[in-house]
Enzyme design. Structure first.
Site, PDB file in Angstrom:
ATOM      1  N   GLU A   1      -5.666  -4.971  10.641  1.00  0.00           N
ATOM      2  CA  GLU A   1      -4.634  -3.948  10.835  1.00  0.00           C
ATOM      3  C   GLU A   1      -4.911  -3.185  12.126  1.00  0.00           C
ATOM      4  OE1 GLU A   1      -2.663  -2.807   6.879  1.00  0.00           O
ATOM      5  OE2 GLU A   1      -4.453  -1.564   7.086  1.00  0.00           O
TER       6      GLU A   1
ATOM      7  N   ASN B   1       0.870  -1.182   0.000  1.00  0.00           N
ATOM      8  CA  ASN B   1       0.000   0.000   0.000  1.00  0.00           C
ATOM      9  C   ASN B   1       0.906   1.231   0.000  1.00  0.00           C
ATOM     10  OD1 ASN B   1      -1.858   2.029   0.434  1.00  0.00           O
ATOM     11  ND2 ASN B   1      -2.263   1.486   2.583  1.00  0.00           N
TER      12      ASN B   1
HETATM   13  C1  PEP Z   1      -0.960   0.109   5.934  1.00  0.00           C
HETATM   14  O1  PEP Z   1      -0.917   1.222   5.464  1.00  0.00           O
HETATM   15  O2  PEP Z   1      -1.905  -0.619   5.641  1.00  0.00           O
HETATM   16  C2  PEP Z   1       0.124  -0.334   6.817  1.00  0.00           C
HETATM   17  C3  PEP Z   1       0.031  -1.497   7.389  1.00  0.00           C
HETATM   18  O3  PEP Z   1       1.171   0.532   6.987  1.00  0.00           O
HETATM   19  P1  PEP Z   1       2.599   0.191   7.669  1.00  0.00           P
HETATM   20  O4  PEP Z   1       3.063  -1.108   7.092  1.00  0.00           O
HETATM   21  O5  PEP Z   1       3.472   1.349   7.285  1.00  0.00           O
HETATM   22  O6  PEP Z   1       2.370   0.101   9.132  1.00  0.00           O
END
Ligand code: PEP
Length: 246
Positions: free
Chosen positions: A171, A14
């Site tokens: 997440e 992402n």
């Molecule tokens: C995300 O944007 O979905 C994410 C998990 O970001 P990061 O890996 O930077 O924590």
């Protein structure tokens, strides 16, 4: 206990609000020189709307797919600034992230809207990656499972047929971009709860939140973790490839 091996792994980058024509080109070319990674694992990069045609063009014929980071609930009409799922499909974009915590937080996206986006995407042949996750305060209050189930409820209500066609991403908001990662055990526990709640052995559940090359393998060893949604680390081709290799 679910059957891990029957679900194909998936690693999605992402890029968020990052990129430039030159920089994207370099990063994507770097990803392309490692074709051996692609057989056992779906790999995709979710890029800003304006760079979708560039990414589709560079990755054409490769095993790396392209995704968007959001989609409209509407099919067409007077919705200035929106991009429909059919438009994504039209340019060769077959994946889309929906309900990312940054969209829920900064754009007040509700779980009902996220469910509407899931339907819009699937109707156009675009696979949604549906993000859920609790805030730190929820976890401190012992409410993380309730919060995540509330977010999932309108998705589950769409029915088993729909659930079988999407991907989920757990997440925890406190782990996104913070360098804090849920421990493999914490993540596994939540993934197991999500799978049980969704009543699906087949739905793929990705983990997201500061996934790096250094912690990917121990997360992926967990039986209900089917891959990762990777933010910051997906902007570094070598780091991203090491996560895919894990
Ligand atoms: C995300 O944007 O979905 C994410 C998990 O970001 P990061 O890996 O930077 O924590």
């Amino acid at each position: 206990m679910s059957v891990h091996s029957s679900r194909k792994r998936l690693v999605a980058g992402n890029w968020k609000l990052n990129g430039s024509l030159d920089g994207n080109s370099r990063l994507l070319q770097e990803l392309l020189v490692r074709p051996e990674m692609q057989a056992e694992c779906d790999v995709l990069v979710c890029v800003p709307y304006v760079y979708l045609p560039q990414a589709v063009s560079i990755l054409k014929g490769s095993a790396i797919a392209v995704g968007a980071q959001d989609v409209s609930v509407h099919a067409k009409g007077a919705y200035t600034g929106e991009v429909s799922a059919a438009m994504l499909a039209d340019i060769g974009c077959r994946w889309v992230i929906v309900g990312h915590s940054e969209r829920r937080q900064y754009h007040q996206e509700s779980s009902a809207q996220v469910a509407a986006k899931v339907l819009a995407a699937l109707n156009a042949g675009v696979t949604p990656i549906v993000c859920v996750g609790e805030q730190l305060a929820d976890r401190q209050a012992g409410q993380e499972v309730c919060v995540v189930q509330d977010q999932l409820e309108p998705i589950k209500a769409l029915g088993a047929q729909i659930v079988s066609r999407l991907v989920l991403a757990y997440e925890p908001v406190w782990a996104i971009g913070t360098g804090l990662t849920a421990s493999p055990q914490q993540a596994q526990q939540m993934h197991q709860q999500i799978r049980a709640y969704m009543e699906s052995d087949q739905v793929r559940i990705l983990y997201g939140g500061s996934v790096k090359a250094d912690n990917a393998a121990e997360l992926f060893a967990m039986p209900d973790i089917d891959g990762a949604l990777v933010g910051g680390a997906s902007l570094d081709a070598q780091e991203f490839l090491r996560i895919v290799a894990a």
